[in-house]
Design an enzyme around this catalytic site. Sequence first.
Site, PDB file in Angstrom:
ATOM      1  N   CYS A 198       7.036  -7.749  -2.632  1.00  0.00           N
ATOM      2  CA  CYS A 198       5.918  -6.972  -2.093  1.00  0.00           C
ATOM      3  C   CYS A 198       5.692  -7.311  -0.611  1.00  0.00           C
ATOM      4  O   CYS A 198       6.354  -8.172  -0.035  1.00  0.00           O
ATOM      5  CB  CYS A 198       4.644  -7.241  -2.894  1.00  0.00           C
ATOM      6  SG  CYS A 198       4.017  -8.922  -2.691  1.00  0.00           S
ATOM      7  N   CYS A 250       4.958 -10.956   0.043  1.00  0.00           N
ATOM      8  CA  CYS A 250       6.146 -11.797  -0.113  1.00  0.00           C
ATOM      9  C   CYS A 250       7.037 -11.700   1.124  1.00  0.00           C
ATOM     10  O   CYS A 250       7.561 -12.701   1.616  1.00  0.00           O
ATOM     11  CB  CYS A 250       6.938 -11.395  -1.358  1.00  0.00           C
ATOM     12  SG  CYS A 250       5.996 -11.560  -2.889  1.00  0.00           S
TER      13      CYS A 250
END
Length: 78
Positions: A10, A13
């Site tokens: 995501c 991340c």
Amino acid sequence: MIIKILGTGCKKCTALGENAKAAAEAAGLSPEIVKVTDQAAIAGYGVMSTPALVIDEKVVSTGKVLNPAQIGALLTAG
């Protein structure tokens, strides 16, 4: 040194991975940076909240995006 970014890939991340790379460069280090997206592998670290940061197989942060200065402090503390 091996830095692992645990998460599904995501936005958070990705940001943590970029911050880790910037912190390593600022500290004059050239670690291997690995992205771990497999849910079973992430669970194997005992991580329940991503993104997570692992340095040399030690979980040092979960559930937040650390900035480069925070990561740099963790890299040089060891």
